[in-house]
Scaffold this motif. Sequence first.
Motif, PDB file in Angstrom:
ATOM      1  N   SER A  16       0.728  -1.382   0.001  1.00 18.44           N
ATOM      2  CA  SER A  16      -0.029   0.060   0.005  1.00 18.44           C
ATOM      3  C   SER A  16       0.940   1.092  -0.004  1.00 18.44           C
ATOM      4  O   SER A  16       1.959   1.118   0.541  1.00 18.44           O
ATOM      5  CB  SER A  16      -0.948   0.105   1.195  1.00 18.44           C
ATOM      6  N   VAL A  63      -8.901   0.172 -10.964  1.00 20.61           N
ATOM      7  CA  VAL A  63      -8.547   0.681  -9.596  1.00 20.61           C
ATOM      8  C   VAL A  63      -9.643   0.478  -8.482  1.00 20.61           C
ATOM      9  O   VAL A  63      -9.409   0.673  -7.189  1.00 20.61           O
ATOM     10  CB  VAL A  63      -8.011   1.853  -9.391  1.00 20.61           C
ATOM     11  N   PHE A  67      -8.346   1.126  -4.631  1.00 12.99           N
ATOM     12  CA  PHE A  67      -7.947   2.927  -4.223  1.00 12.99           C
ATOM     13  C   PHE A  67      -9.128   3.628  -3.747  1.00 12.99           C
ATOM     14  O   PHE A  67     -10.206   3.343  -4.276  1.00 12.99           O
ATOM     15  CB  PHE A  67      -7.503   3.354  -5.722  1.00 12.99           C
ATOM     16  N   MET A  82      -3.829   3.904  -1.859  1.00 15.26           N
ATOM     17  CA  MET A  82      -3.756   2.685  -2.675  1.00 15.26           C
ATOM     18  C   MET A  82      -3.346   1.466  -1.952  1.00 15.26           C
ATOM     19  O   MET A  82      -2.233   1.418  -1.594  1.00 15.26           O
ATOM     20  CB  MET A  82      -2.516   2.928  -3.807  1.00 15.26           C
ATOM     21  N   LEU A  85      -1.700  -3.210  -4.295  1.00 16.75           N
ATOM     22  CA  LEU A  85      -0.934  -2.470  -5.509  1.00 16.75           C
ATOM     23  C   LEU A  85      -0.359  -3.684  -6.455  1.00 16.75           C
ATOM     24  O   LEU A  85       0.014  -4.772  -5.932  1.00 16.75           O
ATOM     25  CB  LEU A  85       0.105  -1.686  -4.964  1.00 16.75           C
ATOM     26  N   ASP A  89       0.242  -1.106 -11.908  1.00 13.82           N
ATOM     27  CA  ASP A  89      -0.094   0.191 -11.217  1.00 13.82           C
ATOM     28  C   ASP A  89       1.303   1.002 -11.227  1.00 13.82           C
ATOM     29  O   ASP A  89       1.001   2.302 -10.999  1.00 13.82           O
ATOM     30  CB  ASP A  89      -0.383   0.108  -9.693  1.00 13.82           C
TER      31      ASP A  89
END
Length: 124
Positions: A16, A63, A67, A82, A85, A89
């Motif tokens: 993250s 996302v 996100f 976020m 991940l 990304d």
Amino acid sequence: VQLQASGGGSVQAGGSLRLSCAASGPDFDYYGMAWFRQAPGKDREFVASIAWSGVHQHYADSVKGRFTISRDTDKNIMYLQMNNLKPEDTAVYYCGADWGTVTAETPWRDYDCWGRGTQVTVAS
């Protein structure tokens, strides 16, 4: 409005990061804001947007569920949390502001101002 993005870095897949976009200048509350990203050799693509009120948010399908965009109008800061991940990304992330309403369909070229990008790298 002037924008400054920060918070990028390198993480392993599944990790993250939280990006911040600090705004300075008048009337910040009246700007819709968004995060875009640009990977090498690709066009800038929409990630997420948030209305001036903070109520309406839009996300790219890629996302959604991972996100979260938010803004603190007292501090004049916008965030992008976020999670989970993925290597795809990986990109330079930019924050933009546009007077009035923004949606997922608002072209990046229509935004009034941009901050410098912050690099996000996700290793597999």
